[in-house]
Design a protein around this motif. Structure first.
Motif, PDB file in Angstrom:
ATOM      1  N   SER A 210      14.839  26.356  58.057  1.00  0.00           N
ATOM      2  CA  SER A 210      15.563  25.027  58.272  1.00  0.00           C
ATOM      3  C   SER A 210      17.086  25.400  58.587  1.00  0.00           C
ATOM      4  N   THR A 221      17.991  18.983  59.189  1.00  0.00           N
ATOM      5  CA  THR A 221      16.918  18.947  58.538  1.00  0.00           C
ATOM      6  C   THR A 221      17.460  19.404  56.891  1.00  0.00           C
ATOM      7  N   THR A 230      11.547  22.437  53.379  1.00  0.00           N
ATOM      8  CA  THR A 230      10.785  21.407  54.564  1.00  0.00           C
ATOM      9  C   THR A 230       9.376  21.348  54.423  1.00  0.00           C
ATOM     10  N   ASP A 250      10.016  23.190  63.504  1.00  0.00           N
ATOM     11  CA  ASP A 250       9.981  23.862  62.394  1.00  0.00           C
ATOM     12  C   ASP A 250       8.813  23.381  61.468  1.00  0.00           C
TER      13      ASP A 250
END
Length: 419
Positions: A210, A221, A230, A250
């Motif tokens: 992230s 993020t 995440t 991601d």
């Protein structure tokens, strides 16, 4: 301020693991517990040839666990080993604490971390899939503490209902997720059709993915030094210094022994990474368990049939790494995502490696002919490095790079290296 964290005792049985692997399991279980807002107050370990079928740890150790719970005033016991409903029931007969296992703990963290509607639905499906066959063993847990670690998400509200309702709930979730997946698939096909170069960010949880996507793009993020910070997949536009544009996605962090319920439930999340042109594999260079982390990610990619995608390895946290650290995967770059110079080096590294995967081309376009309209399209769908007007032929000469399967690499395109 009063400490509201649940007091947790961890339990792990060493059968055929090495001492190092066993210690690693325990440390990771402690990190997972802290991520779930629990406080580890005690650890109970045992060496035995095989797990006890009734209680995993055997009668004597169960008594020891009872005393430990009383002495430390524990709220929750978390087993590294996956527990059947029968084992939970047997342990629960004497242990006056909530009893859960590592799988439930991970599902619980996912329930805490899910932000999007889809993420929450996927977590709910995973939790219900796990808990359905274990409902008989959960009654004592829920009546005893009424929530907390292991019961977040649908746990608190759905477990008391009957199996038929849970089955229909799961069907509804699956239907909604299928519709969402169709929408995702259309978005992926659109990106694929536009010939945009797609990068997938993967790695063991808490490796710094992230932070890296935030430094490379305008993504905002969540950056936290916690496992599974995440959860929902995030795709952003990445522009490299030479103006080459790509998308970067991601993904949720990988972890050893990922619960099978999560692999199934997060099918569409993982699908997001299936058609990537390259993976950026982020590795925490500072961890003493780097070998296990790398092996886990590579093994999961193989299990998911995603191991054929080219991969570049980013060894992150070099500022915290041991002086003896040596990279083992190639091609690689060693950086600290917090250093501006390292981020600039990373961008150059990404382009240098991507350039090797693209096909260089030179294309002449008649400035007065119908082909002139294709120039804008080529600038959108390939990386045009230079445009030169050739007066003698009244043509624009485009030099650039395109993906191997690009429609622009037709008969009229000549390889720039042959010029």
């Amino acid at each position: 301020m009063e400490n509201t964290k649940e007091k947790v005792i961890l339990v792990n049985v060493q059968t055929n693991q090495t001492d190092e692997a066993f210690e690693y399991e325990l440390r990771e279980l402690a990190e997972l517990t802290e991520t779930a807002l629990g406080e580890v107050v005690g650890v109970l370990t045992q060496k035995r040839e095989r797990k006890d079928s009734r209680t995993v740890i055997g009668k004597g150790k169960v008594e020891e666990l009872v005393n430990l719970c009383a002495e430390l005033e524990a709220d929750t016991v978390i087993f590294q080993q996956e527990l059947s409903s029968k084992q939970v029931r047997n342990i629960q007969e004497t242990v006056d604490c909530k009893v859960i296992d590592r799988v439930q703990l991970i599902l619980d963290i996912f329930a805490m971390r899910a932000r999007s509607k889809e993420g929450k639905l996927q977590v709910a499906l995973a939790q219900l899939s796990y808990l359905l066959p274990r409902l008989m063993g959960q009654g004592v847990n829920l009546s005893r503490l009424g929530g907390g670690i292991g019961t977040r998400g649908p746990g608190e509200t759905k477990l008391e209902t009957d199996r038929r309702h849970i089955h229909s709930q799961m069907q509804e979730i699956k239907k909604t997720l299928e519709e969402t997946e169709l929408h995702r698939q259309r978005a992926r096909e659109k990106r694929h059709a536009s010939e945009v170069f797609q990068i997938g960010l993967i790695g063991y949880t808490n490796a710094g993915k992230s932070t890296i996507i935030n430094r490379l793009t305008d993504a905002a993020t969540l950056e936290e030094d916690k496992l599974f910070a995440t959860l929902d997949p995030l795709t952003r536009k990445l522009t490299l210094p030479n103006q080459f544009q790509a998308t970067i996605t991601d993904t949720v962090g990988f972890i050893q022994d990922l619960p099978t319920q999560l692999i199934h439930a997060f099918h569409s999340t993982l699908e997001e990474s299936r058609n990537m042109d390259v993976f950026l594999h982020v590795v925490d260079a500072s961890t003493s368990f780097i070998d296990q982390h790398e092996k886990t990610v590579l093994a999961l990619l193989k299990d998911l049939d995603m191991d054929k995608t080219p991969m570049l390895t980013i060894y992150n946290k070099r500022d915290l790494a041991s002086p003896d650290f040596q990279p083992r995967l190639f091609p690689n770059i060693v950086i600290s995502a917090l250093e501006d110079d390292d981020i600039n080096r990373l961008k150059d590294f990404i382009w240098d490696e991507i350039a090797k995967m693209l096909v260089p081309y030179t294309k002449d376009i008649d400035a007065s002919g119908p082909e002139a309209r294709t120039m804008n399209k080529m600038q959108q769908e390939t990386f045009v490095e230079s445009i030169e007007y050739i007066e003698e032929t009244n043509a624009y000469r485009l030099r650039g790079y395109a993906k191997t399967n690009s429609k622009w690499l037709g008969d009229k395109v000549t390889d720039a290296s042959e010029e």
